[in-house]
Design a protein around this motif. Structure first.
Motif, PDB file in Angstrom:
ATOM      1  N   VAL A 266       0.820  -1.207   0.000  1.00  0.00           N
ATOM      2  CA  VAL A 266       0.000   0.000   0.000  1.00  0.00           C
ATOM      3  C   VAL A 266       0.859   1.265   0.000  1.00  0.00           C
ATOM      4  O   VAL A 266       0.519   2.253  -0.667  1.00  0.00           O
ATOM      5  N   ASN A 267       1.975   1.250   0.731  1.00  0.00           N
ATOM      6  CA  ASN A 267       2.843   2.431   0.752  1.00  0.00           C
ATOM      7  C   ASN A 267       3.429   2.716  -0.627  1.00  0.00           C
ATOM      8  O   ASN A 267       3.538   3.874  -1.052  1.00  0.00           O
ATOM      9  N   ASN A 268       3.800   1.654  -1.338  1.00  0.00           N
ATOM     10  CA  ASN A 268       4.370   1.822  -2.672  1.00  0.00           C
ATOM     11  C   ASN A 268       3.342   2.356  -3.654  1.00  0.00           C
ATOM     12  O   ASN A 268       3.648   3.246  -4.464  1.00  0.00           O
ATOM     13  N   TYR A 269       2.117   1.833  -3.576  1.00  0.00           N
ATOM     14  CA  TYR A 269       1.049   2.324  -4.456  1.00  0.00           C
ATOM     15  C   TYR A 269       0.752   3.800  -4.176  1.00  0.00           C
ATOM     16  O   TYR A 269       0.497   4.585  -5.094  1.00  0.00           O
ATOM     17  N   THR A 270       0.795   4.159  -2.907  1.00  0.00           N
ATOM     18  CA  THR A 270       0.525   5.551  -2.533  1.00  0.00           C
ATOM     19  C   THR A 270       1.569   6.485  -3.108  1.00  0.00           C
ATOM     20  O   THR A 270       1.248   7.578  -3.612  1.00  0.00           O
ATOM     21  N   LEU A 271       2.822   6.074  -3.062  1.00  0.00           N
ATOM     22  CA  LEU A 271       3.895   6.901  -3.615  1.00  0.00           C
ATOM     23  C   LEU A 271       3.765   7.040  -5.130  1.00  0.00           C
ATOM     24  O   LEU A 271       4.055   8.106  -5.692  1.00  0.00           O
ATOM     25  N   LEU A 272       3.306   5.990  -5.800  1.00  0.00           N
ATOM     26  CA  LEU A 272       3.098   6.071  -7.244  1.00  0.00           C
ATOM     27  C   LEU A 272       2.016   7.103  -7.573  1.00  0.00           C
ATOM     28  O   LEU A 272       2.150   7.875  -8.523  1.00  0.00           O
ATOM     29  N   LEU A 273       0.934   7.115  -6.801  1.00  0.00           N
ATOM     30  CA  LEU A 273      -0.124   8.097  -7.022  1.00  0.00           C
ATOM     31  C   LEU A 273       0.398   9.515  -6.793  1.00  0.00           C
ATOM     32  O   LEU A 273       0.109  10.434  -7.570  1.00  0.00           O
ATOM     33  N   THR A 274       1.189   9.688  -5.741  1.00  0.00           N
ATOM     34  CA  THR A 274       1.767  11.001  -5.436  1.00  0.00           C
ATOM     35  C   THR A 274       2.649  11.490  -6.581  1.00  0.00           C
ATOM     36  O   THR A 274       2.590  12.661  -6.974  1.00  0.00           O
TER      37      THR A 274
END
Length: 543
Positions: A266-274
């Motif tokens: 989830v942290n990695n996906y969040t950074l991709l969105l950012t």
């Protein structure tokens, strides 16, 4: 005073110091006419269009630092903590939430907190090399446009690459991605900010003010005040958009963090969105930016060495630009506490990074909790930046006085950490304190970036933007190269994160006093204009 050759057309040949022809700071101030500040600005550059200005704001909106400054650090620290062990229990025992956590390092062991600060120190070492080598180069030809584009794309690539950082044994790769992302992010801020003085000087209102001064419709004092207000208006709006971007980004991130709370990536996906948000908003600056090229590279000069030569020339002029260099000296010390270059939460600094390390330990590296806290910070920053800007314009308060108000909080933040060193009940030991911290930092540290940027723009000789903003970035990065290493050594020796706060408190106090009592922005602005005018006239005269 007649208009002189635009500085951008003569800088290349100005690689030797100006001879001492009545060149003291005092002399420069007294000899310059009331029109020199206006005449030191060229008027044949394109007027800033609405699309161009909005694309500039949108770039800062996307480049809000949430990814490279906050999320990447959290992922790096989380993986390092999972890979480490408790030295009191042995390598076979994983780290506990409250105990020490170490990793193998250079034939021995080192605490995770120290390794993070080392990574920050390495980042600032690279930034120092970049600012000295590339900074002044951006003043020549069209290289400034390409320098910002290259660093922006590299930062985007580093952020997208974090999708692979999922296992504890990849903490070394996470450290490398953090360094690359943090370094290129810092470079985008410096070279993006260096564009700001030119934009502020070429707005329709700024052009109108100069014409009024030349016609005698307003006095030099009125021009100086109104011109400063216009400069700070652009700076405030740009900073406001930066924090609006932070709030919007964090709000969007909740759409991933909440439904995928149990997903290990989830942290990695969040950074991709950012990162995707920055790409979507930042690309337009490179589409609508109007060409305002500098001069050709001097004959016999090289892009690799031109920056060092320009910096050497600038440093030799400290007697002519005393307030500019006094401000830079204050920035050098303040960089370790709350740098004025301005990323999210004032960006690159040891105090806020140390607080973030303590915060991550408290919240167990939860991006969701960090997102909530950063939302509070971002909302407070938007409100305060607009509020401080309104107060300044309504009461006609100088940028320096507004900046001094925000600096007081820069002293209080490490002071709270010092209290926490002596008390286990107060001083970054409680969950509620981090909520209060983010409210306070947003209310005061956010606006300080806008005012510091305005001060530096006013103290920069027209036509030498990248050179002097490179110098502006140089003390920040070099000081922050020293600070993290000193603090990590203190922490490594004591095993207590709070032991680093007294050192940072001393730096913040000293830096604030230097800026408060050692910088006269009004005189410094006239010195900068006189320096630019005299430099051009000396070059035209063959000196």
């Amino acid at each position: 005073m007649s208009h002189l050759v635009p500085p951008e057309t003569v800088i290349p040949s100005a690689l030797t110091p100006i001879e001492n022809h009545e060149d003291s700071a005092k002399g420069s101030c007294e000899e310059i006419s009331e029109f020199a500040v206006a005449d030191s600005v060229i008027d044949d550059e394109p007027v800033v269009t609405r699309k161009e200005l909005w694309s500039y704001y949108l770039y800062h909106n996307g480049d809000n630092g949430t990814g490279p400054f906050n999320y990447t650090l959290t992922i790096f620290q989380a993986l390092a903590h999972k890979a480490g062990y408790d030295p009191a229990k042995g390598p076979e025992n994983s780290c506990s939430p409250t105990g020490q956590c170490v990793l193998p390092w250079a034939g021995g062991v080192k605490s995770v907190s120290s390794i993070i600060l080392i990574a920050q120190g390495v980042s600032f070492a690279i930034m120092t090399l970049l600012f000295t080598t590339v900074g002044s180069m951006a003043d020549y030809g069209r290289s400034g446009r390409w320098v910002l584009l290259v660093f922006t794309v590299l930062c985007w690539a580093a952020q997208f690459a974090t999708i692979s950082l999922t296992q504890p044994d990849r903490w070394g790769l996470a450290m490398m991605m953090y360094i690359i992302g943090f370094t290129t992010f810092g470079a985008t801020l410096v070279f993006y900010t260096a564009i700001f003085p030119r934009l502020a000087r070429n707005t329709p209102h700024a052009r109108s003010l100069r014409e009024k001064l030349r016609r005698g419709d307003i006095t030099a004092e009125e021009y100086e005040l109104e011109d400063s207000m216009e400069t700070n208006r652009i700076s405030n709006l740009s900073t406001t958009h930066n924090y609006i971007g932070k709030v919007v980004t964090l709000g969007l991130n909740l759409s991933i963090l909440l439904p995928l709370a149990g997903n290990p990536k989830v942290n990695n996906y969040t950074l991709l969105l950012t990162s995707g948000y920055w790409v979507l908003l930042g690309i337009w600056w490179f589409v609508f930016q109007q060409l305002r090229p500098g001069s050709p590279l001097p004959k016999g000069a090289h892009y690799v060495t031109i920056g060092w030569k320009q910096i050497w020339v600038a440093l030799q002029q400290y007697r002519q630009l005393p307030y500019t260099f006094t401000f830079l000296a204050g920035v050098f010390l303040l960089a370790d506490v709350s740098t004025s270059l301005g990323a999210v939460e004032q960006g690159w600094n040891t105090t806020l990074n140390l607080v973030l390390i303590c915060q991550n330990d408290t919240f167990q590296f939860s991006l969701l909790q960090n997102t909530y806290l950063s939302l509070v910070d971002g909302v407070a920053s938007v409100i305060s930046t607009l509020g401080f800007g309104y107060v300044q314009r309504y009461w006609k308060i100088s940028a320096k006085r507004m900046y001094a108000m925000t600096n007081i909080v820069m002293i209080l933040l490490p002071l709270l950490g010092v209290v926490g060193l002596r008390s286990s009940k107060f001083g970054y030991h409680n969950v509620w304190e981090y909520w209060v911290y983010h409210v306070i930092s947003g209310l005061f540290i956010g606006p300080s970036y806008a005012f510091a940027q305005t001060i530096m723009a006013e103290l920069t000789p027209p036509g030498y933007n990248n050179m002097f903003f490179g110098l502006y970035g140089l003390p920040t990065s070099s000081a922050s190269l020293i600070g993290p290493n000193i603090v990590q050594a203190i922490i490594d020796k004591s095993g207590n994160n709070w032991e680093g706060f007294p050192f940072l408190l001393a730096l913040s106090t000293c830096a604030s006093l230097i800026i408060w009592f050692g910088v006269d922005v009004s005189k410094g602005k006239r010195d900068a204009a006189a320096w630019a005018v005299k430099r051009r006239s000396n070059i035209q005269g063959g000196i």
